[in-house]
Design an enzyme around this catalytic site. Sequence first.
Site, PDB file in Angstrom:
ATOM      1  CG  ASP A   1     -12.475  13.080  -7.101  1.00  0.00           C
ATOM      2  OD1 ASP A   1     -13.610  12.665  -6.800  1.00  0.00           O
ATOM      3  OD2 ASP A   1     -12.090  14.254  -6.913  1.00  0.00           O
TER       4      ASP A   1
ATOM      5  CE  LYS B   1       5.058   2.010  -5.624  1.00  0.00           C
ATOM      6  NZ  LYS B   1       4.024   0.970  -5.660  1.00  0.00           N
TER       7      LYS B   1
ATOM      8  CG  ASP C   1       2.186  -5.214  -1.240  1.00  0.00           C
ATOM      9  OD1 ASP C   1       2.593  -4.238  -1.898  1.00  0.00           O
ATOM     10  OD2 ASP C   1       2.758  -6.324  -1.245  1.00  0.00           O
TER      11      ASP C   1
END
Length: 290
Positions: free
Chosen positions: A5, A207, A232
Amino acid sequence: MDQVDVFIFDCDGVIWRGDSLIDGIPDTLEKLRAAGKRLFFVTNNSTKSRKGYKKKFDSLGLSNVPAEEIFSSSFAAAAYLEKTQFAATNKKVYVIGEVGICEELDLIGVPYLGGPADKDSVADMGPGGMLHVDESVGAVVVGFDRHVNYYKIQYAQLCINELGAEFIATNLDAVTHLTDAQEWAGNGSMVGAIKGCTGKEPTVVGKPSPLMIDYMEQKFGFDRSRICMVGDRLDTDVLFGKDNGLKSLLVLSGVTSEEKLLSPDNKIKPDYYAETINDFFSPVPAESKA
């Protein structure tokens, strides 16, 4: 696609390289929106605030991306300080980084020093020379800084070693895309300098830290099992997905080659991989299960 979603996209190497948009991206994003998917853009690059990244999206022809869909590690640093009620300490932040961190700190009312203001600062290193620091500094935030210098490193280490300031890193990325011509040393090099002179490990807010996905889950009420992280990098983007209960998809349009991904030495495996996100709508997908 029917099991997802929400797509969370890294930016550098996925949407653009340096200041160049990757071909086909606007059309792919529009197709995803038309299919009813929610889109978010999460970048470890702290040089811009959310407002600054909105301007970059606009300049690249992606003006239909609202600021509310953009999450940068500069925003994550501010969100962490807000979560830990740093403002209540009446302390200041010393910034190694650029205007993005400063703009986000302004928005939460946390005073700071350093950053672009110390771009040309030089410490007195003559006989008896000392660098005097503001004793009200309670945290040091280290983000990507194209004007990092010895003054900033020394100021940060004094704040951490002598004042006990908390050491916060926006990310540990080894390399980054300043231009589309080559890879450039990333924020890991700035953080490494501070780790080297303090012996301390930082609190990482970008992150693969869970801070941003925790924030999004609380704000939007998402089901993590129906979110796909697209990036990536194996050690940030894919790890962010795997560590936080998300699906993960690696694209080969950035820093990671297919050879590196499939190497027996690589222990971080995405659920899927593709050349670019344009492959989401390829009529006959290439081998994509990692």
